[in-house]
Every structure is written in structure tokens, then in C-alpha cells.
Design a protein around this motif. Structure first.
Motif, PDB file in Angstrom:
ATOM      1  N   ALA A 192     -30.886 -27.988 -11.163  1.00  0.00           N
ATOM      2  CA  ALA A 192     -31.689 -26.886 -11.691  1.00  0.00           C
ATOM      3  C   ALA A 192     -33.015 -27.391 -12.238  1.00  0.00           C
ATOM      4  CB  ALA A 192     -30.916 -26.139 -12.776  1.00  0.00           C
ATOM      5  N   HIS A 193     -32.979 -28.496 -12.990  1.00  0.00           N
ATOM      6  CA  HIS A 193     -34.204 -29.057 -13.555  1.00  0.00           C
ATOM      7  C   HIS A 193     -35.129 -29.590 -12.454  1.00  0.00           C
ATOM      8  CE1 HIS A 193     -33.578 -28.743 -17.871  1.00  0.00           C
ATOM      9  NE2 HIS A 193     -32.332 -29.152 -17.719  1.00  0.00           N
ATOM     10  N   ILE A 194     -34.549 -30.241 -11.464  1.00  0.00           N
ATOM     11  CA  ILE A 194     -35.371 -30.782 -10.379  1.00  0.00           C
ATOM     12  C   ILE A 194     -36.055 -29.652  -9.613  1.00  0.00           C
ATOM     13  CG2 ILE A 194     -35.315 -32.021  -8.175  1.00  0.00           C
ATOM     14  CD1 ILE A 194     -33.108 -33.796  -9.346  1.00  0.00           C
ATOM     15  N   LEU A 195     -35.285 -28.630  -9.239  1.00  0.00           N
ATOM     16  CA  LEU A 195     -35.858 -27.513  -8.494  1.00  0.00           C
ATOM     17  C   LEU A 195     -36.881 -26.753  -9.334  1.00  0.00           C
ATOM     18  CD1 LEU A 195     -32.701 -26.175  -6.626  1.00  0.00           C
ATOM     19  CD2 LEU A 195     -34.717 -27.225  -5.594  1.00  0.00           C
ATOM     20  N   SER A 196     -36.605 -26.604 -10.620  1.00  0.00           N
ATOM     21  CA  SER A 196     -37.550 -25.932 -11.511  1.00  0.00           C
ATOM     22  C   SER A 196     -38.891 -26.657 -11.516  1.00  0.00           C
ATOM     23  CB  SER A 196     -36.985 -25.877 -12.925  1.00  0.00           C
ATOM     24  OG  SER A 196     -37.911 -25.312 -13.830  1.00  0.00           O
ATOM     25  N   TYR A 197     -38.832 -27.987 -11.579  1.00  0.00           N
ATOM     26  CA  TYR A 197     -40.063 -28.784 -11.592  1.00  0.00           C
ATOM     27  C   TYR A 197     -40.775 -28.718 -10.244  1.00  0.00           C
ATOM     28  CZ  TYR A 197     -43.078 -32.909 -11.598  1.00  0.00           C
ATOM     29  OH  TYR A 197     -44.148 -33.757 -11.473  1.00  0.00           O
ATOM     30  N   TYR A 198     -40.038 -28.889  -9.171  1.00  0.00           N
ATOM     31  CA  TYR A 198     -40.656 -28.915  -7.837  1.00  0.00           C
ATOM     32  C   TYR A 198     -41.201 -27.558  -7.434  1.00  0.00           C
ATOM     33  CZ  TYR A 198     -39.915 -33.657  -6.149  1.00  0.00           C
ATOM     34  OH  TYR A 198     -40.021 -35.026  -5.952  1.00  0.00           O
ATOM     35  N   ARG A 199     -40.558 -26.477  -7.856  1.00  0.00           N
ATOM     36  CA  ARG A 199     -40.968 -25.132  -7.435  1.00  0.00           C
ATOM     37  C   ARG A 199     -41.749 -24.390  -8.523  1.00  0.00           C
ATOM     38  NH1 ARG A 199     -41.931 -25.469  -2.880  1.00  0.00           N
ATOM     39  NH2 ARG A 199     -42.110 -23.185  -2.828  1.00  0.00           N
ATOM     40  N   SER A 200     -42.240 -25.128  -9.532  1.00  0.00           N
ATOM     41  CA  SER A 200     -43.179 -24.594 -10.534  1.00  0.00           C
ATOM     42  C   SER A 200     -42.631 -23.426 -11.351  1.00  0.00           C
ATOM     43  CB  SER A 200     -44.483 -24.137  -9.850  1.00  0.00           C
ATOM     44  OG  SER A 200     -45.055 -25.178  -9.104  1.00  0.00           O
ATOM     45  N   LEU A 201     -41.331 -23.411 -11.611  1.00  0.00           N
ATOM     46  CA  LEU A 201     -40.767 -22.276 -12.347  1.00  0.00           C
ATOM     47  C   LEU A 201     -41.324 -22.125 -13.760  1.00  0.00           C
ATOM     48  CD1 LEU A 201     -37.034 -22.119 -11.217  1.00  0.00           C
ATOM     49  CD2 LEU A 201     -39.076 -21.156 -10.163  1.00  0.00           C
ATOM     50  N   PRO A 202     -41.519 -23.216 -14.531  1.00  0.00           N
ATOM     51  CA  PRO A 202     -42.107 -23.018 -15.870  1.00  0.00           C
ATOM     52  C   PRO A 202     -43.482 -22.359 -15.814  1.00  0.00           C
ATOM     53  CG  PRO A 202     -41.102 -25.186 -15.707  1.00  0.00           C
ATOM     54  CD  PRO A 202     -41.102 -24.610 -14.324  1.00  0.00           C
ATOM     55  N   ALA A 203     -44.310 -22.750 -14.839  1.00  0.00           N
ATOM     56  CA  ALA A 203     -45.644 -22.154 -14.709  1.00  0.00           C
ATOM     57  C   ALA A 203     -45.550 -20.686 -14.319  1.00  0.00           C
ATOM     58  CB  ALA A 203     -46.461 -22.922 -13.672  1.00  0.00           C
ATOM     59  N   ILE A 204     -44.620 -20.362 -13.438  1.00  0.00           N
ATOM     60  CA  ILE A 204     -44.432 -18.970 -13.033  1.00  0.00           C
ATOM     61  C   ILE A 204     -44.012 -18.115 -14.225  1.00  0.00           C
ATOM     62  CG2 ILE A 204     -42.960 -17.437 -11.654  1.00  0.00           C
ATOM     63  CD1 ILE A 204     -42.938 -19.647  -9.500  1.00  0.00           C
ATOM     64  N   TYR A 205     -43.075 -18.629 -15.028  1.00  0.00           N
ATOM     65  CA  TYR A 205     -42.622 -17.884 -16.200  1.00  0.00           C
ATOM     66  C   TYR A 205     -43.763 -17.696 -17.199  1.00  0.00           C
ATOM     67  CZ  TYR A 205     -37.971 -19.197 -14.445  1.00  0.00           C
ATOM     68  OH  TYR A 205     -36.858 -19.389 -13.673  1.00  0.00           O
ATOM     69  N   ALA A 206     -44.580 -18.743 -17.371  1.00  0.00           N
ATOM     70  CA  ALA A 206     -45.688 -18.659 -18.322  1.00  0.00           C
ATOM     71  C   ALA A 206     -46.704 -17.603 -17.890  1.00  0.00           C
ATOM     72  CB  ALA A 206     -46.361 -20.022 -18.454  1.00  0.00           C
ATOM     73  N   GLU A 207     -46.993 -17.555 -16.592  1.00  0.00           N
ATOM     74  CA  GLU A 207     -47.952 -16.560 -16.095  1.00  0.00           C
ATOM     75  C   GLU A 207     -47.394 -15.143 -16.246  1.00  0.00           C
ATOM     76  OE1 GLU A 207     -50.955 -17.223 -15.455  1.00  0.00           O
ATOM     77  OE2 GLU A 207     -50.758 -19.415 -15.459  1.00  0.00           O
ATOM     78  N   GLN A 208     -46.097 -14.990 -16.071  1.00  0.00           N
ATOM     79  CA  GLN A 208     -45.494 -13.670 -16.288  1.00  0.00           C
ATOM     80  C   GLN A 208     -45.668 -13.224 -17.736  1.00  0.00           C
ATOM     81  OE1 GLN A 208     -41.285 -13.374 -15.499  1.00  0.00           O
ATOM     82  NE2 GLN A 208     -41.128 -11.388 -16.493  1.00  0.00           N
ATOM     83  N   ARG A 209     -45.404 -14.128 -18.684  1.00  0.00           N
ATOM     84  CA  ARG A 209     -45.544 -13.788 -20.096  1.00  0.00           C
ATOM     85  C   ARG A 209     -46.994 -13.415 -20.439  1.00  0.00           C
ATOM     86  NH1 ARG A 209     -41.841 -18.133 -20.548  1.00  0.00           N
ATOM     87  NH2 ARG A 209     -43.551 -19.586 -21.012  1.00  0.00           N
ATOM     88  N   ALA A 210     -47.951 -14.035 -19.715  1.00  0.00           N
ATOM     89  CA  ALA A 210     -49.370 -13.754 -19.948  1.00  0.00           C
ATOM     90  C   ALA A 210     -49.868 -12.562 -19.136  1.00  0.00           C
ATOM     91  CB  ALA A 210     -50.200 -14.993 -19.613  1.00  0.00           C
ATOM     92  N   ASN A 258     -45.367 -33.054 -20.916  1.00  0.00           N
ATOM     93  CA  ASN A 258     -44.744 -33.497 -19.670  1.00  0.00           C
ATOM     94  C   ASN A 258     -43.302 -33.978 -19.890  1.00  0.00           C
ATOM     95  OD1 ASN A 258     -45.731 -35.678 -21.125  1.00  0.00           O
ATOM     96  ND2 ASN A 258     -46.422 -36.829 -19.326  1.00  0.00           N
ATOM     97  N   LEU A 259     -42.648 -33.390 -20.888  1.00  0.00           N
ATOM     98  CA  LEU A 259     -41.236 -33.700 -21.158  1.00  0.00           C
ATOM     99  C   LEU A 259     -40.470 -32.420 -21.465  1.00  0.00           C
ATOM    100  CD1 LEU A 259     -38.830 -35.649 -21.900  1.00  0.00           C
ATOM    101  CD2 LEU A 259     -39.703 -35.574 -24.241  1.00  0.00           C
ATOM    102  N   THR A 260     -39.304 -32.274 -20.857  1.00  0.00           N
ATOM    103  CA  THR A 260     -38.364 -31.216 -21.229  1.00  0.00           C
ATOM    104  C   THR A 260     -37.254 -31.829 -22.070  1.00  0.00           C
ATOM    105  OG1 THR A 260     -38.772 -29.823 -19.282  1.00  0.00           O
ATOM    106  CG2 THR A 260     -36.658 -29.558 -20.387  1.00  0.00           C
ATOM    107  N   VAL A 261     -37.084 -31.312 -23.285  1.00  0.00           N
ATOM    108  CA  VAL A 261     -36.016 -31.757 -24.179  1.00  0.00           C
ATOM    109  C   VAL A 261     -34.811 -30.847 -23.962  1.00  0.00           C
ATOM    110  CG1 VAL A 261     -35.283 -32.002 -26.580  1.00  0.00           C
ATOM    111  CG2 VAL A 261     -37.595 -32.703 -25.894  1.00  0.00           C
ATOM    112  N   SER A 262     -33.750 -31.410 -23.419  1.00  0.00           N
ATOM    113  CA  SER A 262     -32.493 -30.693 -23.234  1.00  0.00           C
ATOM    114  C   SER A 262     -31.501 -31.252 -24.261  1.00  0.00           C
ATOM    115  CB  SER A 262     -31.973 -30.903 -21.801  1.00  0.00           C
ATOM    116  OG  SER A 262     -30.695 -30.340 -21.627  1.00  0.00           O
ATOM    117  N   PRO A 263     -30.994 -30.455 -25.190  1.00  0.00           N
ATOM    118  CA  PRO A 263     -30.220 -30.964 -26.330  1.00  0.00           C
ATOM    119  C   PRO A 263     -28.775 -31.345 -25.998  1.00  0.00           C
ATOM    120  CG  PRO A 263     -30.392 -28.603 -26.482  1.00  0.00           C
ATOM    121  CD  PRO A 263     -31.204 -28.999 -25.280  1.00  0.00           C
ATOM    122  N   HIS A 264     -28.613 -32.266 -25.069  1.00  0.00           N
ATOM    123  CA  HIS A 264     -27.304 -32.804 -24.676  1.00  0.00           C
ATOM    124  C   HIS A 264     -26.335 -31.676 -24.297  1.00  0.00           C
ATOM    125  CE1 HIS A 264     -24.821 -36.719 -25.194  1.00  0.00           C
ATOM    126  NE2 HIS A 264     -24.329 -35.985 -24.205  1.00  0.00           N
TER     127      HIS A 264
END
Length: 314
Positions: free
Chosen positions: A102-120, A267-273
Motif C-alpha cells: 500500500a505504501h509503495i503504490l501510494s508513493y508511486y501513484r502519487s496518492l498523497p498529492a492527489i488527496y492534498a489537491e482534493q482537500r484544496a 520526505n518521510l512517512t511515520v507509521s506508528p508500528h
């Protein structure tokens, strides 16, 4: 007596009691020396045992650790006894592999950027997305968990390189290397993923030189143990853009302090174990326990699966 130092869900307790109706089973949420003194079998997550508790293990024959990691247990003291210690090695492979993917695909397919643009409220079609297909992933620790990750990545057309102490071939790895070949191999990988346990050999295995050897476009993921790399080394590598991005589910200090500079790195995602969390975790653990309990009661002690090498720490 079978002594649990945690209290499972009612349905799981009922299932255990039906499976072994002749056993006295005690459930608590802490280690009680009186119960520990009476117990023949101990079921624990491992983190609650100390060297002091060893004095109370008068009748103990088998410790079942409902966790894969055992580094917080009194290993040296246990090694001096005849107590069998087994864990649930490999049980995390399904949820952890899904989390990593999930994290790899999120990074490769720009999901955080897509979510950020939706919020904006932005309709922005220009994204830095790229294909996972054709990438090379270097997997440190391709055991049960690492090989499952290799299987999923290969399904996406990823070339997989496994790295362990021996360099011996492992399933779902296109290539294998040993630890002493790591520095030379790192530049070939776009994804560097660790699921290594914490041992004398793996503690601070990755140094500043290793991050300098990585490709600047590297995605680094640590889902094994936080002492693989010193915090200051990781921060330096990210601040200096020696790698492109990192996702860490484990850290040198846990819980991660609220004032840690890691939280502020873009450039870091903190995932709390949390990568191994699953509603089916204890269900799978108890399936292993019940089969090993049957072998234990049949005096097939050498057939108990996932017995731990206390000297090696896994």
C-alpha cells in the motif's frame, strides 16, 4: 496449568477452552509470580518477562510467544534452561505485505498529492506518478514476511533481490546476495525494504555509507526493527536528499517522541508500528498454539514449530 499474561477476546478463550477442556487456563494482563511458579506452559507477547521472573519459573516447560520479535525477552537467562521457546514467526506476512505494498503504490501513484489537491479543491492532472512495473526492489531479510512481499512485488513486474546473512536462495527472489555484498548492490535498487529482526548482526547494519550508495530516487522502507539504522543517520540521508523518500513503521526509540524531527520531514512517512495489525492476528496465533500444544502433549517436543534459537535471537 497454562498461564496467559494477556486477556484474549471471549470467543478465542471459548475456543481454547473447548480445544483443551482438561487444562486449567489462567488469563491475566500482567505477570504474576505465583501463577508463573505454578505454570507448565506460558503464553505471552514476550515484552513482559524480565530476568527476575526466571526465579519463579519452577515448573515451566514451554513458553509460547504470541509475537515474532523476542529481542526484549531475557534470552541469555532462558538459554541456560531446558524451557522450550517458540514464537509465531511468519504470522505477520499477510498484513505486513499488504501494508508495505500500500505504501509503495501510494508513493508511486502519487496518492498523497492527489488527496492534498482534493482537500484544496484543485483539479490538478499533472502528477509525478510513475510505474512500479520494471523497478528493482532489494529486500533485506527475505524470510516468511520478506518472501511474501517478494511474491506480491513480482506480480507487479518488479525485479526482486533478496539479502540475508548467507546469500542462500529464497522463494520469490530473482537474485540473492549476502550482507557483505550489500554496499555494492544498493545502487541498482529503486526500492530498498527491510524486514530484518534485531540481532547483533543487523543492529545498525545500515550506515551513512549505505545511504550515500543508494540511488537518489530510492524509496526506503523499514518494517523490521528500528535499530537497523541510527536516527541521526536516517535524518541526514533524508535532509541531504541522498534518497527520495522513506516510510518507517519502526524506529530506534518507540514510541517516537512528539518532538522528534522525523515528524517534520516532508520526505518521510511515520507509521506508528502498525503494519502488522489485523483483526485476525490472535486467531492465527492461536491456530499455531493449538497445533503445537497437541505436539507438546504427545511428547513430540522436537516437532513444535517456530522454536527460537535463543543465541541468535530469532
Amino acid at each position: 496449568m497454562i498461564y496467559f499474561t494477556f486477556d484474549p477476546r471471549p470467543d478465542l478463550k471459548k475456543d481454547l477452552e473447548q480445544f483443551m477442556p482438561e487444562e486449567q487456563i489462567i488469563y491475566e494482563t500482567k505477570v504474576d509470580n505465583n501463577h508463573l511458579n505454578e505454570a507448565e506452559i506460558l503464553v505471552t507477547y514476550g515484552e513482559d518477562l524480565t530476568p527476575e521472573h526466571m526465579k519463579s519459573m519452577k515448573n515451566l516447560k514451554w513458553i509460547f510467544v504470541a509475537s515474532a520479535g523476542i529481542e526484549k525477552m531475557p534470552l541469555a537467562e532462558l538459554d541456560e534452561t531446558e524451557i522450550i521457546v517458540s514464537n509465531v514467526r511468519g504470522i505477520h506476512k499477510k498484513p505486513m505485505a499488504e501494508s508495505v505494498l500500500a505504501h509503495i503504490l501510494s508513493y508511486y501513484r502519487s496518492l498523497p498529492a492527489i488527496y492534498a489537491e482534493q482537500r484544496a479543491h484543485n483539479w490538478k492532472r499533472k502528477m509525478p506518478s510513475k510505474e512500479l512495473n520494471g523497478a528493482t526492489a532489494l529486500i533485506l531479510g527475505p524470510g516468511a514476511i520478506g518472501s511474501e512481499m517478494g511474491r506480491l512485488l513480482q506480480a507487479f513486474g518488479v525485479n526482486t533481490i533478496g539479502c540475508n546473512r548467507s546469500g542462500k536462495q529464497v522463494d520469490y527472489m530473482d537474485e540473492m546476495i549476502a550482507f557483505n555484498q550489500l554496499l555494492d548492490t544498493l545502487p541498482r535498487a529503486e526500492i530498498v525494504l527491510s524486514v530484518l529482526p534485531s540481532t547483533k548482526e543487523t543492529k545498525y547494519l545500515l550506515t551513512a555509507d549505505h545511504f550515500k550508495a543508494m540511488n537518489p530516487d530510492t524509496l526506503f522502507l523499514n518494517f523490521g526493527r528500528g535499530d537497523l539504522v541510527a536516527t541521526n543517520v536516517l535524518i541526514e540521508a533524508l535532509q541531504q536528499k541522498e534518497i527520495a523518500y522513506a516510510v518507517c513503521d519502526v524506529f530506534e526509540q518507540e514510541p517516537l517522541p512528539s518532538d522528534s524531527p522525523l515528524y517534520d520531514l516532508e520526505n518521510l512517512t511515520v507509521s506508528p508500528h502498525v503494519s502488522s495489525q489485523s483483526s485476525r492476528y490472535l486467531e492465527r496465533s492461536f491456530d499455531i498454539f493449538k497445533e503445537n500444544y497437541r505436539r507438546y502433549r504427545n511428547d513430540e517436543h522436537d516437532q513444535i514449530t517456530n522454536q527460537v534459537n535463543l543465541k541468535n535471537g530469532y
